[in-house]
Scaffold this motif. Structure first.
Motif, PDB file in Angstrom:
ATOM      1  N   UNK A 113       7.439  -4.443   0.279  1.00 19.19           N
ATOM      2  CA  UNK A 113       6.493  -5.566   0.271  1.00 19.19           C
ATOM      3  C   UNK A 113       5.213  -5.221  -0.483  1.00 19.19           C
ATOM      4  N   UNK A 114       4.794  -3.960  -0.403  1.00 21.27           N
ATOM      5  CA  UNK A 114       3.577  -3.547  -1.105  1.00 21.27           C
ATOM      6  C   UNK A 114       3.761  -3.542  -2.615  1.00 21.27           C
ATOM      7  N   UNK A 115       5.016  -3.570  -3.064  1.00 21.68           N
ATOM      8  CA  UNK A 115       5.306  -3.571  -4.499  1.00 21.68           C
ATOM      9  C   UNK A 115       5.622  -4.955  -5.048  1.00 21.68           C
ATOM     10  N   UNK A 116       5.927  -5.897  -4.161  1.00 17.62           N
ATOM     11  CA  UNK A 116       6.338  -7.235  -4.615  1.00 17.62           C
ATOM     12  C   UNK A 116       5.734  -8.281  -3.698  1.00 17.62           C
ATOM     13  N   UNK A 117       4.530  -8.685  -4.003  1.00 17.87           N
ATOM     14  CA  UNK A 117       3.774  -9.625  -3.174  1.00 17.87           C
ATOM     15  C   UNK A 117       4.419 -11.011  -3.129  1.00 17.87           C
ATOM     16  N   UNK A 152       2.767   0.343  -8.021  1.00 22.99           N
ATOM     17  CA  UNK A 152       2.845   1.547  -7.191  1.00 22.99           C
ATOM     18  C   UNK A 152       1.615   2.424  -7.407  1.00 22.99           C
ATOM     19  N   UNK A 153       1.203   2.596  -8.656  1.00 22.85           N
ATOM     20  CA  UNK A 153       0.032   3.430  -8.938  1.00 22.85           C
ATOM     21  C   UNK A 153      -1.241   2.797  -8.387  1.00 22.85           C
ATOM     22  N   UNK A 154      -1.357   1.482  -8.476  1.00 24.99           N
ATOM     23  CA  UNK A 154      -2.522   0.787  -7.917  1.00 24.99           C
ATOM     24  C   UNK A 154      -2.586   0.980  -6.400  1.00 24.99           C
ATOM     25  N   UNK A 155      -1.433   0.892  -5.752  1.00 23.96           N
ATOM     26  CA  UNK A 155      -1.380   1.088  -4.306  1.00 23.96           C
ATOM     27  C   UNK A 155      -1.757   2.525  -3.949  1.00 23.96           C
ATOM     28  N   UNK A 156      -1.206   3.476  -4.678  1.00 26.89           N
ATOM     29  CA  UNK A 156      -1.480   4.885  -4.406  1.00 26.89           C
ATOM     30  C   UNK A 156      -2.965   5.186  -4.540  1.00 26.89           C
ATOM     31  N   UNK A 157      -3.619   4.601  -5.540  1.00 28.09           N
ATOM     32  CA  UNK A 157      -5.062   4.809  -5.725  1.00 28.09           C
ATOM     33  C   UNK A 157      -5.843   4.195  -4.569  1.00 28.09           C
ATOM     34  N   UNK A 158      -5.466   2.990  -4.163  1.00 32.50           N
ATOM     35  CA  UNK A 158      -6.146   2.332  -3.048  1.00 32.50           C
ATOM     36  C   UNK A 158      -6.016   3.181  -1.780  1.00 32.50           C
ATOM     37  N   UNK A 159      -4.821   3.696  -1.547  1.00 38.45           N
ATOM     38  CA  UNK A 159      -4.574   4.553  -0.383  1.00 38.45           C
ATOM     39  C   UNK A 159      -5.434   5.819  -0.452  1.00 38.45           C
ATOM     40  N   UNK A 160      -5.414   6.493  -1.604  1.00 45.89           N
ATOM     41  CA  UNK A 160      -6.169   7.737  -1.758  1.00 45.89           C
ATOM     42  C   UNK A 160      -7.672   7.513  -1.610  1.00 45.89           C
ATOM     43  N   UNK A 190      -3.699  -6.389   2.644  1.00 45.77           N
ATOM     44  CA  UNK A 190      -2.890  -7.608   2.698  1.00 45.77           C
ATOM     45  C   UNK A 190      -3.201  -8.534   1.528  1.00 45.77           C
ATOM     46  N   UNK A 191      -4.481  -8.718   1.253  1.00 46.27           N
ATOM     47  CA  UNK A 191      -4.883  -9.652   0.196  1.00 46.27           C
ATOM     48  C   UNK A 191      -4.410  -9.187  -1.183  1.00 46.27           C
ATOM     49  N   UNK A 192      -4.473  -7.892  -1.438  1.00 49.04           N
ATOM     50  CA  UNK A 192      -4.127  -7.377  -2.764  1.00 49.04           C
ATOM     51  C   UNK A 192      -2.629  -7.141  -2.959  1.00 49.04           C
ATOM     52  N   UNK A 193      -1.955  -6.717  -1.889  1.00 49.71           N
ATOM     53  CA  UNK A 193      -0.594  -6.217  -2.091  1.00 49.71           C
ATOM     54  C   UNK A 193       0.498  -6.926  -1.286  1.00 49.71           C
ATOM     55  N   UNK A 194       0.192  -7.470  -0.139  1.00 44.60           N
ATOM     56  CA  UNK A 194       1.261  -7.903   0.770  1.00 44.60           C
ATOM     57  C   UNK A 194       1.464  -9.415   0.774  1.00 44.60           C
ATOM     58  N   UNK A 195       2.678  -9.855   1.073  1.00 44.63           N
ATOM     59  CA  UNK A 195       2.979 -11.291   1.075  1.00 44.63           C
ATOM     60  C   UNK A 195       2.401 -12.040   2.269  1.00 44.63           C
ATOM     61  N   UNK A 196       2.053 -11.328   3.345  1.00 46.17           N
ATOM     62  CA  UNK A 196       1.608 -11.967   4.577  1.00 46.17           C
ATOM     63  C   UNK A 196       0.088 -11.974   4.672  1.00 46.17           C
ATOM     64  N   UNK A 197      -0.491 -12.973   5.335  1.00 40.10           N
ATOM     65  CA  UNK A 197      -1.921 -12.943   5.618  1.00 40.10           C
ATOM     66  C   UNK A 197      -2.196 -11.927   6.722  1.00 40.10           C
TER      67      UNK A 197
END
Length: 376
Positions: A58-62, A177-185, A357-364
């Motif tokens: 889900x984090x890869x396909x909003x 994936x790289x955007x998510x990894x940066x946000x996490x880090x 959620x707003x940037x990556x996930x399909x759910x509110x």
């Protein structure tokens, strides 16, 4: 007019490229076990060896994380019913997805999997032994179906980034994936930088895994998963040194003798597993008032008798599924705030989770993932 053969072939190739720009490319992917797996990417048909792998898909396909899923394990509706119901409401077609049992419990149906003609089967690393003993990798290879291991549970602090990169490559979502990894880090760095600068006193923390799920006490974490999250967040994991590896159990006497400063209980809505159980129901949109009542009830058990954390009301509950998905950086922020409330008074883990959620996930985003006896 009739085109020459070479020209006709070129025209056909250009036409194909225009209607299918993401033409499959055969690549070699190294999975988290170190296996080299040859596979055509981006994949179009995926079997999830665990339903909760949807957390990172889900984090890869909003827009629609299920669009390439042709089958999945049946664990999500029981282990995390709120999230499942939210996805079901948005993507009702998932009710018709073929489901599988688990590899470890021997209920995975390989004939059914082959019939679905997946491009890849994703399997968690904890199923590796059972998969190998059953000879599934060789059996699948004979029909041209690769199996790839990922890990968000056994060693999540080590394997989350490579697992996300593997998923990004498989799905043709490398940049996401790289955007998510940066946000996490970056979200973890907010905590670790402050701790490194201020060097606060380190409290002793007992993490109880799935407190109240059974009458037994007390499951916990060793040097990984929530145990490692506690240490990153500025605590000393009480069970590190008692439990070898990631998962295990400590006895009540060890808790009383260690006299932890803080207690964190993982919980979820586990009515399907343990109807009417003493578990703390935290999770997507959960009732935190009810969760607080059940959390307080757990402190009355003999294992917590006279413990400093209980006397000081430094007892908290957190969504269990942070142990099994790439969102654990939110848990690290929340734990840091519990352990060092003055140091992290301006840190807002809820805001971090909302941004995720707003940037990556399909759910509110919905509240309900945390509760503390310190809450007003």
């Amino acid at each position: 007019m009739r085109l020459p053969i070479k020209a006709a072939s070129l025209s056909a190739a250009l036409l194909l490229a225009s209607v299918w720009p993401a033409l499959a490319e055969k690549v070699t992917i190294k999975d988290v076990t170190g296996r080299d797996v040859e596979i055509e990417t981006p994949v179009k048909h995926v079997i999830l060896g665990e339903g909760r792998q949807i957390y990172f898909l889900a984090a890869l396909d909003k827009e629609n994380p299920f669009q390439h899923v042709v089958g999945w394990r049946d664990d999500l509706p029981k282990a995390d019913p709120e999230t499942y119901q939210a996805y079901l409401a948005k993507f009702p077609e998932i009710a018709k997805l073929p489901t599988f049992g688990g590899m470890k419990d021997g209920t995975f149906n390989i004939e059914q999997a082959v019939a679905l003609k997946p491009d890849v089967i994703l399997m968690n690393i904890d199923a590796k032994t059972a998969t190998e003993e059953a000879g599934y990798i060789e059996k699948l290879a004979k029909v041209g179906i690769p199996l790839v291991y990922v890990d968000f549970r056994e060693k999540p602090m080590e394997n989350t980034e490579p697992s996300m990169r593997i998923m990004g490559k498989l799905m043709g979502k490398e940049q996401v994936a790289e955007d998510f990894i940066k946000f996490r880090a970056d979200s973890i760095k907010v905590v670790t930088d402050k701790l490194a600068a201020e060097k606060p006193k380190i409290p002793v923390v007992f993490v109880e895994r799935a407190g109240g799920y059974s009458d037994d006490c007390c499951m916990s974490f060793g040097n990984e998963n929530f145990g490692k999250m506690v240490e990153i967040a500025g605590g000393k994991n009480m069970a590190n040194g008692i439990i070898p590896g990631t998962f295990g159990t400590v006895n009540p006497e060890q808790i009383i003798a260690s006299n932890p400063d803080q207690i964190i209980v993982t919980g979820g809505m586990w009515e399907a597993f343990v109807p009417g159980g003493a578990w703390v129901g935290v999770g997507y949109g959960a009732d935190v008032k009810e969760g607080k009542v059940k959390l307080e009830a757990l402190t009355k058990r003999p294992a917590f008798t006279g413990v400093k954390a209980v006397e000081d009301k430094n007892v908290h509950a957190i969504w269990h599924q942070f142990y099994n998905n790439p969102y654990q950086f939110v848990a690290i922020q929340e734990i840091a705030k519990w352990l060092h409330p003055d140091l992290f008074k301006d840190l807002d883990p809820e805001a971090t989770f909302k941004e995720l959620h707003a940037r990556f996930l399909p759910l509110p985003y919905k509240q309900g993932f945390f509760v503390s006896l310190k809450d007003e």
